[in-house]
Design a protein around this motif. Sequence first.
Motif, PDB file in Angstrom:
ATOM      1  N   TRP A   1       6.017  -2.649  -6.195  1.00  0.00           N
ATOM      2  CA  TRP A   1       5.489  -2.133  -4.929  1.00  0.00           C
ATOM      3  C   TRP A   1       5.455  -0.608  -4.870  1.00  0.00           C
ATOM      4  O   TRP A   1       4.859  -0.041  -3.943  1.00  0.00           O
ATOM      5  CB  TRP A   1       6.317  -2.664  -3.760  1.00  0.00           C
TER       6      TRP A   1
ATOM      7  N   ALA B   1      -1.566  -8.933  -3.934  1.00  0.00           N
ATOM      8  CA  ALA B   1      -0.536  -8.814  -4.979  1.00  0.00           C
ATOM      9  C   ALA B   1      -0.797  -9.844  -6.073  1.00  0.00           C
ATOM     10  O   ALA B   1      -1.147 -10.996  -5.791  1.00  0.00           O
ATOM     11  CB  ALA B   1       0.843  -8.999  -4.377  1.00  0.00           C
TER      12      ALA B   1
ATOM     13  N   TYR C   1       2.247   1.341  -4.294  1.00  0.00           N
ATOM     14  CA  TYR C   1       1.644   1.300  -2.964  1.00  0.00           C
ATOM     15  C   TYR C   1       2.356   2.234  -1.983  1.00  0.00           C
ATOM     16  O   TYR C   1       1.772   2.638  -0.978  1.00  0.00           O
ATOM     17  CB  TYR C   1       1.673  -0.121  -2.417  1.00  0.00           C
TER      18      TYR C   1
ATOM     19  N   ASP D   1      -2.064  -4.940   0.668  1.00  0.00           N
ATOM     20  CA  ASP D   1      -1.195  -4.834  -0.513  1.00  0.00           C
ATOM     21  C   ASP D   1      -0.550  -6.181  -0.820  1.00  0.00           C
ATOM     22  O   ASP D   1      -0.464  -6.594  -1.982  1.00  0.00           O
ATOM     23  CB  ASP D   1      -0.090  -3.797  -0.272  1.00  0.00           C
TER      24      ASP D   1
ATOM     25  N   ILE E   1       4.493  -1.199   2.947  1.00  0.00           N
ATOM     26  CA  ILE E   1       3.348  -1.833   2.304  1.00  0.00           C
ATOM     27  C   ILE E   1       2.565  -2.569   3.394  1.00  0.00           C
ATOM     28  O   ILE E   1       3.146  -3.062   4.353  1.00  0.00           O
ATOM     29  CB  ILE E   1       3.781  -2.808   1.189  1.00  0.00           C
TER      30      ILE E   1
END
Length: 406
Positions: free
Chosen positions: A339, A359, A342, A355, A351
């Motif tokens: 993560w 994923a 992002y 996002d 996030i």
Amino acid sequence: MNKKDAKKAPVLRFKGFTNDWEQRKLSDETNRIRSYSISHGFEVAEDTGTKYIHYGDIHTGKVKNINNINVLPNIEDNNYKPLKYGDVIVADASEDYKGIADACIVNTISNSYKIVAGLHTIAFRPKSKLCSKFLYFYLSTDIFKHFGYKTGTGLKVFGISYKELAKFKLKEPSATEQKKIVKLLFLIEKAIHLQQRKLRLLKLLKKATQQNIFASTECLPKLKYRNLTGKWQLYRLKDVAKITMGQSPNSKNYTQNPIDHILVQGNADIRNGYVFPRIWTTEITKIANRGDIILCVRAPAGDVGKTKFNVVIGRGVAAIKGNDFIFQQLQFMKSSGYWKKYISGSTFESINSNDIKNAKIFCPSQLEQKNISSLLDDIDTSIQIQQKNILDFKYIKQFLLQNMFI
């Protein structure tokens, strides 16, 4: 309590010991050893043969029972007066009262190394009648901590002086009884250390297993079951699981009434991988059902847990209806830094919905998913059992400290 009513022996004693304990001032039972204003800025990378104890390392637990000098940082020697085996060192400054005069003990003998007491420390060398290890444990009791709480001074940083510490009145038994108490407590500490080491190894096993299963970018992991050789398929998370972004209720509807709906807003509401009810609400916005995965979308973004309850979810989390395989893969995505791409550059770590929905998730057959999640769940169970074992030993130690000292 007046002097006549004062306790002269602890609640819990070894068989055969009946004599009253004697009260003495700490200053009468110890000699003070010089400390130096040595801070982290004095540390050097190379081995100089001189080590030092920093008060911060006492507070963090990095140094407690010092039987391995390698945990201590190196400094250049400057004709410092060294500590000896059995010296007890306390931190004279703390950010809270609980940490005032936290102690450590030099429990190693080395002719090739010198150990010195550094910044914000006070060092004691017990005299012949007082066992140094008995003093070390005494300084961990609630009796002494209460003394530190009453005596310590300061607002943002709390401190205690040698002058005040020297006034502390401790009660001690015969040398033989001291040694028996110390032996028992060190056995408990050794058990805690061994259990913590086993926990670290289990966590490393979990990490290594996840890396060998999930880290591949070619849809074929390094670690596979013998009869399951098919390639994995790459999906977006939204293609394999239902995602619900949280929405916070009005704060005026928050309550402390367990009859109302459990509210999950972020990482603070998750303990040991599961939702831990902390706040309730009378307003229902978005919900997660029992068994759903809870993904934190704000700092620390990417943390995951599960819920054993039907809950209301605030904007700090998202609910994901996925199986244990997806849960384990989301755990790995957090630990491997998935993560970060992002959230890098943003002032507030978070996030967003896109996002999460986009994923990348690797999925094998349902049978292989089940086998993998079962394996990782078993390791998780072992980790939880190990954590409980550590807590149990710590409770035993605390019980002994409360009942074997006065």
